[in-house]
Design a protein around this motif. Structure first.
Motif, mmCIF file in Angstrom:
data_model
loop_
_atom_site.group_PDB
_atom_site.id
_atom_site.type_symbol
_atom_site.label_atom_id
_atom_site.label_comp_id
_atom_site.label_asym_id
_atom_site.label_seq_id
_atom_site.Cartn_x
_atom_site.Cartn_y
_atom_site.Cartn_z
ATOM 1 N N GLN A 1 0.828 -1.211 0.000
ATOM 2 C CA GLN A 1 0.000 0.000 0.000
ATOM 3 C C GLN A 1 0.860 1.258 0.000
ATOM 4 O OE1 GLN A 1 -2.404 -0.996 3.416
ATOM 5 N NE2 GLN A 1 -4.269 -0.961 2.182
ATOM 6 N N ALA A 2 1.939 1.240 0.808
ATOM 7 C CA ALA A 2 2.810 2.409 0.900
ATOM 8 C C ALA A 2 3.476 2.692 -0.446
ATOM 9 C CB ALA A 2 3.864 2.208 1.989
ATOM 10 N N VAL A 3 3.929 1.622 -1.121
ATOM 11 C CA VAL A 3 4.576 1.783 -2.424
ATOM 12 C C VAL A 3 3.558 2.318 -3.433
ATOM 13 C CG1 VAL A 3 5.656 0.567 -4.356
ATOM 14 C CG2 VAL A 3 6.327 0.030 -2.012
ATOM 15 N N LEU A 4 2.388 1.694 -3.462
ATOM 16 C CA LEU A 4 1.338 2.087 -4.397
ATOM 17 C C LEU A 4 0.966 3.558 -4.195
ATOM 18 C CD1 LEU A 4 -0.251 0.647 -6.570
ATOM 19 C CD2 LEU A 4 -2.062 0.225 -4.915
ATOM 20 N N LEU A 5 0.786 3.939 -2.929
ATOM 21 C CA LEU A 5 0.406 5.310 -2.594
ATOM 22 C C LEU A 5 1.478 6.290 -3.073
ATOM 23 C CD1 LEU A 5 -2.064 6.294 -1.215
ATOM 24 C CD2 LEU A 5 -0.920 6.164 0.980
ATOM 25 N N THR A 6 2.757 5.943 -2.798
ATOM 26 C CA THR A 6 3.854 6.822 -3.210
ATOM 27 C C THR A 6 3.866 7.009 -4.729
ATOM 28 O OG1 THR A 6 5.123 5.891 -1.390
ATOM 29 C CG2 THR A 6 6.331 7.198 -2.994
ATOM 30 N N VAL A 7 3.726 5.894 -5.449
ATOM 31 C CA VAL A 7 3.802 5.954 -6.912
ATOM 32 C C VAL A 7 2.616 6.729 -7.490
ATOM 33 C CG1 VAL A 7 3.753 4.583 -9.031
ATOM 34 C CG2 VAL A 7 5.170 3.856 -7.105
ATOM 35 N N VAL A 8 1.410 6.434 -6.996
ATOM 36 C CA VAL A 8 0.219 7.107 -7.538
ATOM 37 C C VAL A 8 0.297 8.617 -7.289
ATOM 38 C CG1 VAL A 8 -2.275 7.364 -7.274
ATOM 39 C CG2 VAL A 8 -1.285 5.095 -7.439
ATOM 40 N N VAL A 9 0.726 8.991 -6.084
ATOM 41 C CA VAL A 9 0.816 10.420 -5.762
ATOM 42 C C VAL A 9 1.890 11.096 -6.616
ATOM 43 C CG1 VAL A 9 1.491 12.050 -3.957
ATOM 44 C CG2 VAL A 9 -0.094 10.209 -3.430
ATOM 45 N N LEU A 10 2.997 10.390 -6.845
ATOM 46 C CA LEU A 10 4.061 10.937 -7.700
ATOM 47 C C LEU A 10 3.546 11.141 -9.124
ATOM 48 C CD1 LEU A 10 7.088 11.662 -8.128
ATOM 49 C CD2 LEU A 10 7.462 9.268 -8.700
ATOM 50 N N VAL A 11 2.846 10.131 -9.641
ATOM 51 C CA VAL A 11 2.342 10.225 -11.020
ATOM 52 C C VAL A 11 1.322 11.354 -11.136
ATOM 53 C CG1 VAL A 11 0.964 9.035 -12.776
ATOM 54 C CG2 VAL A 11 2.818 7.830 -11.618
ATOM 55 N N LEU A 12 0.425 11.460 -10.159
ATOM 56 C CA LEU A 12 -0.576 12.537 -10.211
ATOM 57 C C LEU A 12 0.096 13.910 -10.138
ATOM 58 C CD1 LEU A 12 -3.531 11.247 -8.008
ATOM 59 C CD2 LEU A 12 -3.486 11.565 -10.477
ATOM 60 N N LEU B 1 -9.216 5.068 -1.647
ATOM 61 C CA LEU B 1 -9.359 3.848 -2.443
ATOM 62 C C LEU B 1 -8.202 2.892 -2.176
ATOM 63 C CD1 LEU B 1 -10.609 5.032 -5.962
ATOM 64 C CD2 LEU B 1 -11.742 3.444 -4.402
ATOM 65 N N ILE B 2 -6.975 3.438 -2.148
ATOM 66 C CA ILE B 2 -5.807 2.574 -1.948
ATOM 67 C C ILE B 2 -5.819 1.958 -0.552
ATOM 68 C CG2 ILE B 2 -3.280 2.549 -1.779
ATOM 69 C CD1 ILE B 2 -3.248 4.614 -4.031
ATOM 70 N N LEU B 3 -6.283 2.731 0.438
ATOM 71 C CA LEU B 3 -6.277 2.217 1.812
ATOM 72 C C LEU B 3 -7.591 1.519 2.180
ATOM 73 C CD1 LEU B 3 -4.375 5.059 3.692
ATOM 74 C CD2 LEU B 3 -3.502 2.953 2.704
ATOM 75 N N GLY B 4 -8.481 1.358 1.188
ATOM 76 C CA GLY B 4 -9.686 0.572 1.421
ATOM 77 C C GLY B 4 -10.801 1.293 2.153
ATOM 78 N N ASP B 5 -10.779 2.632 2.191
ATOM 79 C CA ASP B 5 -11.872 3.364 2.826
ATOM 80 C C ASP B 5 -12.206 4.615 2.012
ATOM 81 O OD1 ASP B 5 -13.730 4.503 4.450
ATOM 82 O OD2 ASP B 5 -12.520 4.477 6.275
ATOM 83 N N PRO B 6 -12.802 4.408 0.813
ATOM 84 C CA PRO B 6 -13.010 5.538 -0.098
ATOM 85 C C PRO B 6 -13.899 6.651 0.479
ATOM 86 C CG PRO B 6 -14.027 3.532 -0.962
ATOM 87 C CD PRO B 6 -13.211 3.138 0.211
ATOM 88 N N VAL B 7 -14.916 6.284 1.269
ATOM 89 C CA VAL B 7 -15.837 7.322 1.752
ATOM 90 C C VAL B 7 -15.120 8.279 2.713
ATOM 91 C CG1 VAL B 7 -17.950 7.789 3.024
ATOM 92 C CG2 VAL B 7 -17.887 5.920 1.376
ATOM 93 N N THR B 8 -14.355 7.715 3.661
ATOM 94 C CA THR B 8 -13.565 8.581 4.549
ATOM 95 C C THR B 8 -12.604 9.424 3.713
ATOM 96 O OG1 THR B 8 -13.682 6.893 6.245
ATOM 97 C CG2 THR B 8 -12.055 8.617 6.567
ATOM 98 N N GLY B 9 -12.034 8.821 2.668
ATOM 99 C CA GLY B 9 -11.144 9.548 1.777
ATOM 100 C C GLY B 9 -11.827 10.764 1.164
ATOM 101 N N VAL B 10 -13.044 10.575 0.667
ATOM 102 C CA VAL B 10 -13.796 11.676 0.047
ATOM 103 C C VAL B 10 -14.025 12.790 1.074
ATOM 104 C CG1 VAL B 10 -16.017 12.351 -0.947
ATOM 105 C CG2 VAL B 10 -14.922 10.245 -1.685
ATOM 106 N N LEU B 11 -14.450 12.386 2.285
ATOM 107 C CA LEU B 11 -14.751 13.395 3.318
ATOM 108 C C LEU B 11 -13.481 14.141 3.743
ATOM 109 C CD1 LEU B 11 -17.296 11.353 5.467
ATOM 110 C CD2 LEU B 11 -17.782 13.194 3.833
ATOM 111 N N CYS B 12 -12.369 13.410 3.888
ATOM 112 C CA CYS B 12 -11.098 14.059 4.247
ATOM 113 C C CYS B 12 -10.674 15.025 3.143
ATOM 114 C CB CYS B 12 -9.999 13.022 4.447
ATOM 115 S SG CYS B 12 -10.199 11.998 5.914
ATOM 116 N N GLY B 13 -10.848 14.593 1.886
ATOM 117 C CA GLY B 13 -10.486 15.447 0.755
ATOM 118 C C GLY B 13 -11.263 16.748 0.779
#
Lengths: 263, 272
Positions: free
Chosen positions: A5-16, A40-52
Motif C-alpha cells: 500500500q505504501a509503495v502504491l500510494l507513493t507511486v500514484v501520488v508521484l504520477v498525479l 481507495l488505496i487504503l480501502g476506505d473511499p468514503v472517509t477519503g472523500v470526506l477528508c479530501g
C-alpha cells in the motif's frame, strides 16, 4: 499500512503530481481528488472523500500569501488523509496532520525548483550546439527528477510514520475532535474570503448575494445555480449586443430630439 | 469569431505545438521561468520552417527568453510566435526581433486574463460543485471538479492555437474592439460570485447550542436565527473574513486563532 500500500500510494501520488504539472494543471492533484485516491488505496473511499473535502476547504484558506510559496496543501491532504484512515479517524485528524505535512511539502517544492536552476547552463550549451533532442530530453527530465526527493519522503512517512503513530487514534479526546470540527466550519468563511478577494468587484457584488439567496432560501443545488447563471450571462450578452446596436444609431436620434426641443 | 484558413500541414503543426504547451510549467525555474517549456512547445514550428542548422540555432536562442504565462493561454502565444517564425523563414527583410517583443507583450496580459479566468473564476465554480458533492461523501465531487474545469480549458487551448497562428496579434485587437474580452471577464466573474454565494450558504457553519425560554417555548439561539434568516450567521462570517483578508491580515494567524477558539469552545461545551 502494508508495504504494498505504501509503495502504491507513493507511486500514484508521484504520477498525479507529475501529471498535474505536465498537463497544464488539470486539477487532478487537488485535495478534492487526492482524498478519494488515498481512500481507495487504503480501502476506505468514503472517509477519503470526506477528508479530501475538509482539506480542500482548509487549504483554500491558507493559499495566496503574496510572493511566497504557499504551504503545499496537496502533500498535506495525501499525508493527512492516509494518517487519518490508518488511525481510524476522519476529516478532523486529516486536517491537522495535513497542515503540519503541508510545510514538509512546501520544503520539497522549494527544493525541486532549486534543483532545476542548474539547467540553464546546460540549455545554453544545447542551444549553441543546435541539439534539439537534448533540449527535449532535458525538459522531460526536469519535469520528473526533482520530484523524487519529495516522493521518497512521502514513502518514509507513509510506511514508517503510520507504523509509529497509527495506534494513537484511540488517545485523542472527543473535545479535540469536536473543536477541530467546529474550526473547519468557521475556516470555510476564510476560504471563501480568499476567493472573493480575487474576484470581487463592487459593480457585480450583488451576484454574490443572489447566489447565497438562491441556495439558502430556495435550496437550489449548486449545479442548478450554475445553470441559472449561464442563462443569466446569455441574457446579459444579448442585452449588451442590443445596446451596442442602439448606440450605433444614437447620433441621428439625438439630433432629432434636439430639433424637437428647439421648436 | 474564429476564422481559420489553415491547410492540413499547418493544422497538424498547430495541434502538435498546442499539445506541447500543456507541459509549459513542468520545467519551471526561478531564473527563466517557463523559457524551456516555451522552447519545447515552439520547436515543431522552428524545425519545420527553418531548414539550415544556423537558422535553427538562431531561432532557439531568440525563443529561449524569460517567459511566464497561464499555460492554458500558451497555445495562442506559441501560435502567434510560430506564424512569425514562418515569416522570418520566408521573408528575408523581416526583422526577427519582432518575435521577442511580441512574445513579451502578450505574456503579461494573457497571464492576467488567464489567471483571472482559470485560477480565479473557473476553479472556484468547479470547486463549489465538487466540494458540496464531496461533503455528502460522493466521489462525483472529484469528477465534477475535474470536468467543469477542463472542458472550457481544453476549448481555449485548442482554439487559442488556431487563432494565434492564423491571426496573431490582430485577434487581440479585434477582440478588444468588439468588447468580447471584457464581456468574458465579466461573465466569468458573475458565475464565480454566484458560486461563492452558494458556497457561503453551504460550507460555513457555526453552531451555538445555547438554549433559553422564548414565549414559554424552549428554543436555541441557532433555531431562532434560522427562523428569521436562514444562514445569516454564515453570511456575516464570510463578509467579516473578507474584510479581514482585504485589510491584509496574515491568514495563518487567523487560522490559528480560529483553531484555538474552537478548541476552547468545544472543551467548555459552548460550541458544537
Amino acid at each position: 499500512m502494508s508495504l504494498l500500500q505504501a509503495v502504491l500510494l507513493t507511486v500514484v501520488v508521484l504520477v498525479l503530481g507529475w501529471a498535474e504539472m505536465w498537463f497544464a494543471f488539470p486539477m487532478i492533484c487537488s485535495p478534492l481528488v487526492l482524498g478519494p485516491v488515498v481512500g481507495l488505496i487504503l480501502g476506505d473511499p468514503v472517509t477519503g472523500v470526506l477528508c479530501g473535502a475538509a482539506c480542500q476547504i482548509f487549504f483554500l484558506a491558507s493559499v495566496g500569501l503574496g510572493g511566497t510559496t504557499p504551504p503545499d496543501g496537496n502533500t498535506g491532504t495525501v499525508l493527512g488523509t492516509a494518517f487519518a484512515i490508518v488511525m481510524g479517524q476522519g476529516p478532523e485528524v486529516a486536517v491537522v496532520i495535513g497542515t503540519l505535512a503541508s510545510y514538509i511539502g512546501q520544503f520539497f517544492f522549494y527544493l525541486s525548483t532549486q534543483l532545476k536552476s542548474g539547467d540553464n547552463r546546460k540549455i545554453e550549451r544545447y542551444i549553441r550546439e543546435g541539439n534539439d533532442k537534448a533540449l527535449i530530453r532535458l525538459h522531460w527530465r526536469s519535469a520528473l527528477l526533482p520530484m523524487l526527493p519529495g516522493a521518497a519522503a512521502n514513502f518514509i512517512l507513509f510506511y514508517f510514520g503510520t507504523m509509529f503513530i497509527g495506534g494513537w487514534g484511540a488517545y485523542i479526546p472527543d473535545w479535540v475532535i469536536t473543536g477541530i470540527h467546529v474550526a473547519i466550519g468557521i475556516v470555510g468563511a476564510l476560504s471563501i474570503a480568499q476567493f472573493l478577494r480575487m474576484i470581487w468587484s463592487k459593480e457585480l457584488a450583488v451576484y454574490f448575494f443572489l447566489g447565497f439567496l438562491l441556495s439558502a432560501f430556495l435550496h437550489i443545488a449548486p449545479i442548478g445555480v450554475l445553470a441559472l447563471g449561464l442563462v443569466l450571462v446569455y441574457f446579459l450578452y444579448q442585452r449588451e449586443q442590443r445596446d451596442k446596436a442602439q448606440a450605433a444609431l444614437e447620433p441621428s436620434s439625438a439630433a432629432g430630439e434636439e430639433d424637437l426641443f428647439n421648436d | 469569431m474564429i476564422k481559420s484558413n489553415l491547410n492540413k500541414e499547418e493544422k497538424k503543426l498547430v495541434r502538435q505545438s498546442s499539445r506541447r504547451t500543456l507541459s509549459m510549467s513542468a520545467s519551471f525555474n526561478f531564473e527563466k521561468m517557463q523559457a524551456l517549456g516555451f522552447l519545447y512547445a515552439i520547436l515543431p514550428y522552428i524545425n519545420h520552417y527553418h531548414k539550415s542548422k544556423e537558422k535553427r540555432i538562431e531561432a532557439y536562442r531568440r525563443e529561449w527568453t524569460l517567459f511566464n504565462t497561464t499555460p492554458t493561454c500558451g497555445p495562442y502565444i506559441t501560435g502567434t510566435a510560430g506564424s512569425l517564425e514562418k515569416r522570418a523563414a520566408e521573408d528575408p527583410d523581416f526583422d526577427p526581433s519582432v518575435i521577442e517583443t511580441t512574445k513579451a507583450s502578450l505574456m503579461g496580459p494573457m497571464a492576467s486574463f488567464g489567471d483571472h479566468l482559470f485560477w480565479g473564476t473557473l476553479r472556484l465554480v468547479s470547486l463549489t460543485v465538487g466540494i458540496i458533492l464531496a461533503l455528502q461523501g460522493s466521489i462525483l465531487g472529484a469528477l465534477m471538479h475535474i470536468l467543469i474545469f477542463n472542458i472550457p480549458a481544453t476549448l481555449v487551448r485548442y482554439y487559442g492555437g488556431i487563432v494565434g497562428f492564423s491571426e496573431g496579434t490582430a485577434f487581440m485587437g479585434r477582440a478588444a474592439e468588439s468588447g468580447v474580452i471584457d464581456f468574458v471577464k465579466k461573465a466569468a466573474t458573475i458565475l464565480a460570485l454566484l458560486m461563492a454565494g452558494v458556497l457561503a450558504s453551504r460550507i460555513v457553519r457555526l453552531e451555538v447550542p445555547y438554549s433559553f425560554s422564548f414565549f414559554g417555548e424552549t428554543t436555541t439561539l441557532q433555531g431562532l436565527l434560522n427562523q428569521i434568516f436562514p444562514g445569516l450567521l454564515p453570511l456575516l462570517m464570510v463578509l467579516g473574513a473578507f474584510a479581514l483578508v482585504k485589510k491584509g491580515v496574515q491568514t495563518h494567524w487567523v487560522l490559528l486563532a480560529i483553531l484555538a477558539v474552537s478548541l476552547v469552545g468545544a472543551y467548555f461545551g459552548f460550541l458544537a
